[in-house]
Design a protein around this motif. Sequence first.
Motif, PDB file in Angstrom:
ATOM      1  N   ARG A 168      17.769  -8.499 -11.632  1.00 45.43           N
ATOM      2  CA  ARG A 168      18.807  -8.817 -12.608  1.00 45.43           C
ATOM      3  C   ARG A 168      19.085 -10.316 -12.632  1.00 45.43           C
ATOM      4  NH1 ARG A 168      24.206  -9.596 -13.242  1.00 45.43           N
ATOM      5  NH2 ARG A 168      25.209  -8.520 -15.025  1.00 45.43           N
ATOM      6  N   THR A 169      19.159 -10.937 -11.459  1.00 46.91           N
ATOM      7  CA  THR A 169      19.440 -12.371 -11.374  1.00 46.91           C
ATOM      8  C   THR A 169      18.353 -13.184 -12.060  1.00 46.91           C
ATOM      9  OG1 THR A 169      20.649 -12.095  -9.298  1.00 46.91           O
ATOM     10  CG2 THR A 169      19.808 -14.302  -9.794  1.00 46.91           C
ATOM     11  N   ALA A 170      17.090 -12.846 -11.787  1.00 46.92           N
ATOM     12  CA  ALA A 170      15.978 -13.568 -12.409  1.00 46.92           C
ATOM     13  C   ALA A 170      15.965 -13.358 -13.918  1.00 46.92           C
ATOM     14  CB  ALA A 170      14.659 -13.114 -11.794  1.00 46.92           C
ATOM     15  N   LEU A 171      16.186 -12.131 -14.352  1.00 43.65           N
ATOM     16  CA  LEU A 171      16.113 -11.801 -15.765  1.00 43.65           C
ATOM     17  C   LEU A 171      17.204 -12.475 -16.576  1.00 43.65           C
ATOM     18  CD1 LEU A 171      14.734  -9.961 -17.939  1.00 43.65           C
ATOM     19  CD2 LEU A 171      16.493  -8.256 -17.395  1.00 43.65           C
ATOM     20  N   LEU A 172      18.416 -12.505 -16.034  1.00 39.44           N
ATOM     21  CA  LEU A 172      19.566 -12.965 -16.812  1.00 39.44           C
ATOM     22  C   LEU A 172      19.857 -14.452 -16.665  1.00 39.44           C
ATOM     23  CD1 LEU A 172      22.022  -9.962 -16.351  1.00 39.44           C
ATOM     24  CD2 LEU A 172      20.244 -10.327 -18.076  1.00 39.44           C
ATOM     25  N   GLU A 173      19.015 -15.159 -15.945  1.00 42.82           N
ATOM     26  CA  GLU A 173      19.188 -16.614 -15.849  1.00 42.82           C
ATOM     27  C   GLU A 173      18.721 -17.236 -17.163  1.00 42.82           C
ATOM     28  OE1 GLU A 173      17.939 -20.416 -13.031  1.00 42.82           O
ATOM     29  OE2 GLU A 173      17.108 -18.421 -12.675  1.00 42.82           O
ATOM     30  N   GLY A 174      19.659 -17.714 -17.974  1.00 42.13           N
ATOM     31  CA  GLY A 174      19.341 -18.172 -19.316  1.00 42.13           C
ATOM     32  C   GLY A 174      19.343 -16.990 -20.275  1.00 42.13           C
ATOM     33  N   ASN A 175      19.353 -17.291 -21.559  1.00 42.86           N
ATOM     34  CA  ASN A 175      19.385 -16.241 -22.581  1.00 42.86           C
ATOM     35  C   ASN A 175      18.119 -16.350 -23.426  1.00 42.86           C
ATOM     36  OD1 ASN A 175      20.407 -14.070 -24.037  1.00 42.86           O
ATOM     37  ND2 ASN A 175      21.542 -15.375 -25.464  1.00 42.86           N
ATOM     38  N   HIS A 176      17.143 -15.512 -23.114  1.00 39.45           N
ATOM     39  CA  HIS A 176      15.844 -15.575 -23.772  1.00 39.45           C
ATOM     40  C   HIS A 176      15.453 -14.195 -24.279  1.00 39.45           C
ATOM     41  CE1 HIS A 176      15.458 -19.558 -22.015  1.00 39.45           C
ATOM     42  NE2 HIS A 176      15.669 -19.043 -20.812  1.00 39.45           N
ATOM     43  N   THR A 177      14.437 -14.148 -25.134  1.00 41.67           N
ATOM     44  CA  THR A 177      13.910 -12.845 -25.531  1.00 41.67           C
ATOM     45  C   THR A 177      13.260 -12.193 -24.315  1.00 41.67           C
ATOM     46  OG1 THR A 177      11.717 -13.681 -26.150  1.00 41.67           O
ATOM     47  CG2 THR A 177      13.440 -13.692 -27.863  1.00 41.67           C
ATOM     48  N   LEU A 178      13.204 -10.868 -24.323  1.00 41.72           N
ATOM     49  CA  LEU A 178      12.614 -10.154 -23.188  1.00 41.72           C
ATOM     50  C   LEU A 178      11.146 -10.507 -23.011  1.00 41.72           C
ATOM     51  CD1 LEU A 178      14.208  -6.594 -23.496  1.00 41.72           C
ATOM     52  CD2 LEU A 178      14.852  -8.486 -21.992  1.00 41.72           C
ATOM     53  N   LYS A 179      10.430 -10.678 -24.119  1.00 44.64           N
ATOM     54  CA  LYS A 179       9.014 -11.051 -24.037  1.00 44.64           C
ATOM     55  C   LYS A 179       8.859 -12.374 -23.301  1.00 44.64           C
ATOM     56  CE  LYS A 179       4.592 -11.104 -25.318  1.00 44.64           C
ATOM     57  NZ  LYS A 179       3.580 -10.072 -25.102  1.00 44.64           N
ATOM     58  N   ARG A 180       9.663 -13.349 -23.669  1.00 44.59           N
ATOM     59  CA  ARG A 180       9.568 -14.659 -23.032  1.00 44.59           C
ATOM     60  C   ARG A 180      10.002 -14.589 -21.573  1.00 44.59           C
ATOM     61  NH1 ARG A 180      12.933 -20.193 -24.601  1.00 44.59           N
ATOM     62  NH2 ARG A 180      12.232 -21.410 -22.796  1.00 44.59           N
ATOM     63  N   ALA A 181      11.071 -13.869 -21.296  1.00 42.34           N
ATOM     64  CA  ALA A 181      11.580 -13.788 -19.925  1.00 42.34           C
ATOM     65  C   ALA A 181      10.548 -13.167 -18.986  1.00 42.34           C
ATOM     66  CB  ALA A 181      12.877 -12.992 -19.895  1.00 42.34           C
ATOM     67  N   LEU A 182       9.938 -12.055 -19.407  1.00 40.68           N
ATOM     68  CA  LEU A 182       8.972 -11.373 -18.545  1.00 40.68           C
ATOM     69  C   LEU A 182       7.731 -12.215 -18.286  1.00 40.68           C
ATOM     70  CD1 LEU A 182       8.985  -7.672 -19.800  1.00 40.68           C
ATOM     71  CD2 LEU A 182       9.770  -8.509 -17.577  1.00 40.68           C
ATOM     72  N   SER A 183       7.304 -12.989 -19.283  1.00 42.67           N
ATOM     73  CA  SER A 183       6.075 -13.756 -19.146  1.00 42.67           C
ATOM     74  C   SER A 183       6.298 -15.184 -18.670  1.00 42.67           C
ATOM     75  CB  SER A 183       5.307 -13.763 -20.475  1.00 42.67           C
ATOM     76  OG  SER A 183       6.111 -14.257 -21.527  1.00 42.67           O
ATOM     77  N   ASP A 184       7.523 -15.514 -18.283  1.00 47.18           N
ATOM     78  CA  ASP A 184       7.831 -16.840 -17.741  1.00 47.18           C
ATOM     79  C   ASP A 184       7.497 -16.844 -16.251  1.00 47.18           C
ATOM     80  OD1 ASP A 184       8.913 -19.188 -16.761  1.00 47.18           O
ATOM     81  OD2 ASP A 184      10.765 -19.044 -17.922  1.00 47.18           O
ATOM     82  N   PRO A 185       6.504 -17.640 -15.810  1.00 46.81           N
ATOM     83  CA  PRO A 185       6.114 -17.623 -14.396  1.00 46.81           C
ATOM     84  C   PRO A 185       7.183 -18.132 -13.452  1.00 46.81           C
ATOM     85  CG  PRO A 185       5.035 -19.433 -15.555  1.00 46.81           C
ATOM     86  CD  PRO A 185       5.711 -18.588 -16.603  1.00 46.81           C
ATOM     87  N   ARG A 186       8.182 -18.813 -13.988  1.00 48.13           N
ATOM     88  CA  ARG A 186       9.297 -19.275 -13.140  1.00 48.13           C
ATOM     89  C   ARG A 186      10.306 -18.168 -12.896  1.00 48.13           C
ATOM     90  NH1 ARG A 186      10.567 -24.050 -17.196  1.00 48.13           N
ATOM     91  NH2 ARG A 186      10.273 -22.187 -18.492  1.00 48.13           N
ATOM     92  N   LYS A 187      10.248 -17.116 -13.717  1.00 46.21           N
ATOM     93  CA  LYS A 187      11.134 -15.969 -13.540  1.00 46.21           C
ATOM     94  C   LYS A 187      10.439 -14.825 -12.811  1.00 46.21           C
ATOM     95  CE  LYS A 187      14.263 -16.502 -17.520  1.00 46.21           C
ATOM     96  NZ  LYS A 187      15.504 -16.320 -16.736  1.00 46.21           N
ATOM     97  N   PHE A 188       9.225 -14.468 -13.295  1.00 48.85           N
ATOM     98  CA  PHE A 188       8.505 -13.331 -12.721  1.00 48.85           C
ATOM     99  C   PHE A 188       7.056 -13.722 -12.468  1.00 48.85           C
ATOM    100  CE2 PHE A 188      11.944 -11.450 -15.253  1.00 48.85           C
ATOM    101  CZ  PHE A 188      12.588 -10.732 -14.248  1.00 48.85           C
ATOM    102  N   SER A 189       6.571 -13.347 -11.325  1.00 51.33           N
ATOM    103  CA  SER A 189       5.244 -13.770 -10.893  1.00 51.33           C
ATOM    104  C   SER A 189       4.141 -12.897 -11.492  1.00 51.33           C
ATOM    105  CB  SER A 189       5.167 -13.713  -9.360  1.00 51.33           C
ATOM    106  OG  SER A 189       3.867 -14.048  -8.907  1.00 51.33           O
ATOM    107  N   GLY A 190       3.185 -13.545 -12.161  1.00 49.02           N
ATOM    108  CA  GLY A 190       1.949 -12.886 -12.540  1.00 49.02           C
ATOM    109  C   GLY A 190       1.962 -12.048 -13.788  1.00 49.02           C
ATOM    110  N   ILE A 191       3.090 -11.982 -14.518  1.00 47.49           N
ATOM    111  CA  ILE A 191       3.165 -11.162 -15.732  1.00 47.49           C
ATOM    112  C   ILE A 191       2.903 -12.062 -16.938  1.00 47.49           C
ATOM    113  CG2 ILE A 191       4.599  -9.656 -17.154  1.00 47.49           C
ATOM    114  CD1 ILE A 191       6.252  -9.063 -14.649  1.00 47.49           C
ATOM    115  N   GLY A 192       2.013 -11.614 -17.820  1.00 54.97           N
ATOM    116  CA  GLY A 192       1.686 -12.391 -19.003  1.00 54.97           C
ATOM    117  C   GLY A 192       1.807 -11.579 -20.270  1.00 54.97           C
ATOM    118  N   ASN A 193       0.989 -11.923 -21.243  1.00 55.46           N
ATOM    119  CA  ASN A 193       1.094 -11.337 -22.576  1.00 55.46           C
ATOM    120  C   ASN A 193       0.815  -9.837 -22.593  1.00 55.46           C
ATOM    121  OD1 ASN A 193       1.626 -11.884 -25.341  1.00 55.46           O
ATOM    122  ND2 ASN A 193      -0.550 -11.697 -25.794  1.00 55.46           N
TER     123      ASN A 193
END
Length: 299
Positions: A150-175
Amino acid sequence: MPELPEIAVYVESLERHLTGAVLESVRLRSPFLVRSVDPPLSAADGRRVQGFRRIGKRIVCELDCDLFLVLHLMIAGRLRWQPAVAQAPRPGLPGKRGLAAFDFDRGTLSLTEAGTKKRASLHVVRGEAALRDHDPGGLEAVEADTQSFRTALLEGNHTLKRALSDPRKFSGIGNAYSDEILHRARLSPVKLTGRLAEDEVERLRTATRDVLREWIARLRAAVGDGFPDKVTAHRPEMAVHGKHGQPCPVCDSPVQRIVYADRETNYCAGCQTDGKLLADRALSRLLKRDWPRTLEEPE
């Protein structure tokens, strides 16, 4: 682009084939592949492999003397393993796609990259501190508890697609796997993280964990004791990624897409957006008022 499941299986296969092997030399088609200067690539010659690990989408080869090779395959980079054959010459670099050949006493690991844009990179670093500079810092979502996710996901207000594929938020998830995760969670790729209800956050966490675990297990079973030789972002078993126009396996609605630059997002309007079609930035601007808003309108 190879993502967490593919990289994890690459690492397992490399450990199985090369832990304890000696890296005799590295042959390059172009020095552009190597993006570091000190220590030089030649410092790896004659070093014994201590193991492999994954950092985000990067493959790390740990050598003795506290030396590390950090390989990022980017979009089109792939690896091929060829065991050594007694008294046979080393294989040459494979065609125009060949970027490098890592010659071990047990065989040759070749790096190829399709296309004209050569984006794959190799860094040579010394010490754990220098290695940490290559870690974007994203959370390992497979093992994450609810609060850390929850902490990683909700840091900043972004679309879910961008949040999941941001390597600074979640490791190894892409398009690719972000599409699959959001479909499993029944959430729109353009929904903002700041608008998620608590049950949606948990639903997304569970979907992220389950999709990644399932694909790691599936790819691991396909490889067995061999080496991954069919690494692709488009797999027949995927629910929506790469399936534009095909029926959703859950509700049978046609899979939709949003295209932006060189990235395509796939989703099911029936499962994820209450039947509403998301605006494709290029096509919707062209069609303007003629752009359909729901699944029913094109009919």
